[in-house]
Design an enzyme around this catalytic site. Structure first.
Site, short mmCIF file in Angstrom:
data_model
loop_
_atom_site.label_atom_id
_atom_site.label_comp_id
_atom_site.label_asym_id
_atom_site.label_seq_id
_atom_site.Cartn_x
_atom_site.Cartn_y
_atom_site.Cartn_z
N TYR A 119 0.85 -1.20 0.00
CA TYR A 119 0.00 0.00 0.00
C TYR A 119 0.88 1.24 0.00
O TYR A 119 1.64 1.47 0.94
CB TYR A 119 -0.93 0.02 1.21
CG TYR A 119 -1.88 1.20 1.17
CD1 TYR A 119 -3.10 1.10 0.52
CD2 TYR A 119 -1.52 2.43 1.72
CE1 TYR A 119 -3.96 2.18 0.44
CE2 TYR A 119 -2.37 3.52 1.63
CZ TYR A 119 -3.59 3.40 0.99
OH TYR A 119 -4.42 4.48 0.90
N GLN A 182 -10.70 0.88 1.53
CA GLN A 182 -11.26 0.03 0.48
C GLN A 182 -10.17 -0.73 -0.27
O GLN A 182 -10.38 -1.87 -0.70
CB GLN A 182 -12.12 0.85 -0.49
CG GLN A 182 -11.42 2.00 -1.18
CD GLN A 182 -11.48 3.31 -0.43
OE1 GLN A 182 -11.62 3.34 0.78
NE2 GLN A 182 -11.39 4.40 -1.16
N GLN A 250 10.07 16.30 10.08
CA GLN A 250 9.15 15.29 10.59
C GLN A 250 7.72 15.81 10.59
O GLN A 250 6.78 15.13 10.19
CB GLN A 250 9.55 14.86 11.99
CG GLN A 250 8.70 13.75 12.58
CD GLN A 250 8.81 12.47 11.77
OE1 GLN A 250 9.89 12.12 11.30
NE2 GLN A 250 7.70 11.77 11.59
N HIS A 253 5.16 15.96 7.52
CA HIS A 253 4.53 14.75 7.01
C HIS A 253 3.01 14.83 7.08
O HIS A 253 2.30 14.47 6.13
CB HIS A 253 4.97 13.53 7.84
CG HIS A 253 6.22 12.87 7.34
ND1 HIS A 253 6.29 12.21 6.14
CD2 HIS A 253 7.45 12.77 7.90
CE1 HIS A 253 7.50 11.73 5.97
NE2 HIS A 253 8.23 12.06 7.01
N GLU A 318 9.81 5.77 16.46
CA GLU A 318 9.98 5.28 15.09
C GLU A 318 11.36 5.67 14.57
O GLU A 318 12.12 4.83 14.09
CB GLU A 318 8.89 5.89 14.20
CG GLU A 318 8.99 5.50 12.74
CD GLU A 318 7.99 6.24 11.88
OE1 GLU A 318 7.74 5.77 10.76
OE2 GLU A 318 7.48 7.31 12.29
N HIS A 319 11.67 6.95 14.62
CA HIS A 319 12.99 7.46 14.22
C HIS A 319 13.68 8.03 15.46
O HIS A 319 13.07 8.81 16.19
CB HIS A 319 12.88 8.57 13.19
CG HIS A 319 12.05 8.23 11.99
ND1 HIS A 319 10.72 8.58 11.88
CD2 HIS A 319 12.36 7.58 10.84
CE1 HIS A 319 10.25 8.17 10.72
NE2 HIS A 319 11.22 7.55 10.06
N ASP A 352 14.69 8.06 4.84
CA ASP A 352 13.42 8.13 4.14
C ASP A 352 13.57 7.83 2.66
O ASP A 352 12.63 7.33 2.03
CB ASP A 352 12.81 9.51 4.30
CG ASP A 352 12.10 9.70 5.63
OD1 ASP A 352 11.87 8.71 6.33
OD2 ASP A 352 11.78 10.87 5.97
N GLU A 406 -1.81 -34.54 30.12
CA GLU A 406 -2.76 -33.56 29.60
C GLU A 406 -4.11 -34.18 29.25
O GLU A 406 -5.03 -33.47 28.82
CB GLU A 406 -2.16 -32.87 28.36
CG GLU A 406 -0.95 -32.01 28.70
CD GLU A 406 -0.46 -31.18 27.53
OE1 GLU A 406 -0.98 -31.37 26.41
OE2 GLU A 406 0.44 -30.34 27.74
N HIS A 411 -3.32 -38.58 21.39
CA HIS A 411 -1.92 -38.18 21.27
C HIS A 411 -1.01 -39.32 21.73
O HIS A 411 -0.03 -39.69 21.07
CB HIS A 411 -1.63 -36.92 22.11
CG HIS A 411 -2.02 -35.64 21.47
ND1 HIS A 411 -3.30 -35.34 21.13
CD2 HIS A 411 -1.26 -34.55 21.10
CE1 HIS A 411 -3.35 -34.13 20.58
NE2 HIS A 411 -2.12 -33.63 20.55
#
Length: 420
Positions: A119, A182, A250, A253, A318-319, A352, A406, A411
């Site tokens: 994406y 979507q 930053q 953005h 993140e950075h 980036d 168990e 088994h």
């Protein structure tokens, strides 16, 4: 830790309205496929594309709408990203080892996912760099089918030509003009034009992130991204111009982007604050960036270097930029970050675009336990074992005892039947 500037907003809000709206979008795409994609594109972007799938002639035409220098530097960036991805892949190894138990062989195989969807956001700015960052590691990993989606740009009525060129350079197999929640639904469940994929990667707005959350389980995802973040730690010995501009970089953005400065120098903090204002008045994106800084930005005053390091590790941004007298030394004590930028000549912008590391990174503190997109994102580490008759006999007693503990009779018998 003294707060010199605090954020005025909570940018992580996930409302019931958002959840319900995204759920309705996903349901609509499931029911109506391509028709829903076109209607929702018109509703949210004001564009109703004639065709969802991008054909080769459209990609060829896109090259004529992009400057030769842009194509040149997209190819340069692609080369660095591919180099880094290939080096990462070379560190990954399959395993086959004889167990300490005679007759037992254990191992794992590295198996690329069959298909993935990438994406690439649209919105305020085209992001051809994201097309490179997502598709090149997937291609390097060995993914057989890469489907890229991106919303239409109003100026062109289809995907921005620079993004189309980047997708082509990155080697994607299929390109579709679709955006928002979507597009995520289409990748997850398929439409008349878009076959479903096994995994979806890439950043996006609140709707895209919520859609990825809702389809998780039906498909794999890379992460749930929040607003983009940078944290800069500085002892006041480096150039405040660099720090101020990195903060604005930053903040431009998105209105929800977050920037923070932690410093041990009160005077340095004041200088940086003033320079943020000064620079913002000279930048074409300055008004938006400064508003994001006002709403979401923070400045903290630490008592010493240790407190800066502790705060940075707790924040897990993140950075993370390190701008100190000895940045390399301090960087060795930093453990939680999506991507680390060491030294005052290492702005986030390099990561980036073109240094080679990936810019699709964990946000909202998730770098405490996760990492960004890389070649391994697209590779399954799948376990196996091969057990001979002797190995079966050697493992049987322990296995049957545990199965009985168990209460799982079949088994136990699945082992016992092999001993008769």
């Amino acid at each position: 830790m003294e707060i010199l500037k605090s954020a005025e907003q909570d940018t992580h809000e996930r409302s019931a309205e958002l959840i319900n709206n995204v759920g309705s979008i996903i349901k609509s795409v499931k029911l109506s496929g391509d028709a829903a994609l076109k209607d929702l594109s018109y509703k949210f972007d004001g564009i109703k594309p004639e065709s969802i799938k991008i054909v080769p002639d459209q990609i060829k035409a896109a090259y004529n709408k992009v400057s030769p220098s842009t194509v040149k530097y997209l190819k340069f960036a692609a080369e660095q990203i591919r180099f880094y991805a290939e080096k990462q892949l070379s560190c990954m190894q399959e395993l086959r080892v004889s167990s300490k138990i005679e007759g037992v062989t254990l191992g794992h195989r590295l198996i690329p996912v069959e298909s993935c969807g990438t994406y690439v956001p649209g919105g305020r700015y085209p992001l051809p760099s994201t097309a490179l960052m997502l598709a090149i590691p997937a291609k390097t990993a060995g993914v057989k089918r890469i489907a890229a989606v991106s919303p239409a740009a109003k100026k062109y009525g289809t995907i921005h030509p620079a993004v189309l060129v980047a997708m082509d350079i990155a080697g994607v197999d299929e390109i579709y003009c679709a955006g928002g929640a979507q597009a995520i639904a289409a990748l997850a469940y398929g439409t008349q034009s878009i076959p479903p994929v096994d995994m979806i990667v890439g950043p996006g707005n609140q709707y895209v992130t919520e859609a990825k959350r809702q389809v998780l389980g039906d498909v794999g995802i890379d992460s749930l991204a929040g607003p983009s973040e940078v944290l800069i730690i500085s002892d006041g010995t480096t150039n405040p111009d660099y720090t101020a501009m990195d903060i604005l970089a930053q903040c431009e953005h998105d209105p929800r982007a977050k920037a923070a400065l932690i410093t041990t120098d009160r005077n340095y903090a004041a200088i940086v604050s003033q320079k943020i204002l000064d620079f913002s008045q000279k930048l074409p994106t300055g008004s938006l960036a400064y508003k994001a800084w006002q709403d979401n930005g923070t400045i903290l005053l630490a008592t010493d270097e240790m407190e800066m390091v502790t705060a940075a590790n707790k924040a897990a941004p993140e950075h993370l930029e390190v701008q100190t007298r000895d940045s390399l030394k301090i960087s060795e004590r930093l453990k939680n970050y999506g991507s680390l930028f060491i030294g005052e000549y290492t702005p986030v912008a390099f990561g980036d675009y073109c240094s080679g590391t990936n810019h699709t990174l964990p946000t909202m503190g998730t770098a405490r336990y996760s990492n960004g997109v890389y070649v391994g994102t697209f590779i399954k580490t799948s376990f196996y074992q091969h057990i001979t008759h002797q190995g079966c006999e050697n493992l049987a007693e322990a296995c049957m005892n545990l199965a009985e503990t168990e209460g799982l009779a079949a088994h136990k018998e699945s082992v016992a039947i092999r001993l008769k």
